[in-house]
Write a protein that holds these residues in place. Structure first.
Motif, PDB file in Angstrom:
ATOM      1  N   ASN A  27       0.836  -1.193   0.000  1.00 58.70           N
ATOM      2  CA  ASN A  27       0.000   0.000   0.000  1.00 58.70           C
ATOM      3  C   ASN A  27       0.879   1.254   0.000  1.00 58.70           C
ATOM      4  O   ASN A  27       1.617   1.506   0.960  1.00 58.70           O
ATOM      5  CB  ASN A  27      -0.919  -0.022   1.224  1.00 58.70           C
ATOM      6  N   SER A  96      -4.382  -0.861   6.368  1.00 57.90           N
ATOM      7  CA  SER A  96      -5.243   0.325   6.333  1.00 57.90           C
ATOM      8  C   SER A  96      -6.676   0.001   6.752  1.00 57.90           C
ATOM      9  O   SER A  96      -7.341   0.826   7.382  1.00 57.90           O
ATOM     10  CB  SER A  96      -5.218   0.973   4.948  1.00 57.90           C
ATOM     11  N   THR A  97      -7.148  -1.195   6.469  1.00 55.69           N
ATOM     12  CA  THR A  97      -8.522  -1.550   6.837  1.00 55.69           C
ATOM     13  C   THR A  97      -8.699  -1.783   8.338  1.00 55.69           C
ATOM     14  O   THR A  97      -9.827  -1.885   8.816  1.00 55.69           O
ATOM     15  CB  THR A  97      -8.981  -2.815   6.082  1.00 55.69           C
ATOM     16  N   SER A  98      -7.607  -1.837   9.077  1.00 56.24           N
ATOM     17  CA  SER A  98      -7.717  -2.040  10.527  1.00 56.24           C
ATOM     18  C   SER A  98      -7.641  -0.730  11.305  1.00 56.24           C
ATOM     19  O   SER A  98      -7.691  -0.736  12.531  1.00 56.24           O
ATOM     20  CB  SER A  98      -6.624  -3.003  11.010  1.00 56.24           C
TER      21      SER A  98
END
Length: 174
Positions: A27, A96-98
């Motif tokens: 990312n 990033s999703t956490s």
């Protein structure tokens, strides 16, 4: 070495973590303020091998810890000795999703507590790009204080950047 929190397990990386770790470091936004660029298909295996080898904190070796939620890696915490007696630096990256769920705070707090209580570290510091507001906020949430703001002191990725230094002492633990 394994640390457990209410929701997380922190442990050294294992080979089965490769895909999850690649998800973190491929990312571009995650790597924006790090010293390295985003991982690519060409360099990911080599970079991951370094994390596998960094499974113990010594004066000469970095410790990389996989932060896992229900067995899946959502973060990476790195700790290394600075060269000053009983002093370490800490760094971290998370999927990033956490974000915005408290996982990073929970994991870093557990690591800080372990460093002070089990490793008898005197000082923990974090050096970061001053533009990394999320990292600054995380440092403050775990009890670190901003000790310095250096102006254009670091050349990284083709530009001069400001740096913040956060720190805390074993005596700061309540």
């Amino acid at each position: 070495m394994e640390l457990k929190t209410a929701r997380l397990v922190l442990r050294p990386f294992i080979k089965e973590d490769y895909e999850a770790v690649f998800d973190i470091y491929k990312n571009v936004d995650t790597c924006k303020y790090l010293l390295h660029d985003a991982w690519t298909d060409e360099n990911a295996e080599e970079e991951f091998e370094k994390k596998l080898k960094n499974n113990e904190l010594t004066e000469k070796q970095v410790l990389n810890l996989a932060v896992t939620l229900e067995g899946y890696v959502i973060g990476d915490i790195s700790v290394w000795y600075t060269g000053m007696k009983d002093s370490v630096e800490i760094g971290y990256s998370f999927l990033s999703t956490s974000s915005r769920k408290g996982y990073a705070t929970e994991a870093v707090k557990a690591t800080v507590n372990w460093l002070f209580t089990e490793r008898n570290v005197h000082r923990i510091q974090a050096n970061l790009d001053a533009r990394n507001h999320a990292s600054s906020q995380l440092c403050e949430r775990v009890g670190m204080r901003k000790e310095a703001h250096f102006i254009q002191d670091f050349w990284n990725k083709g530009e001069w950047t400001d740096s913040f230094v956060y720190g805390m002492l074993q005596a700061d633990m309540v």
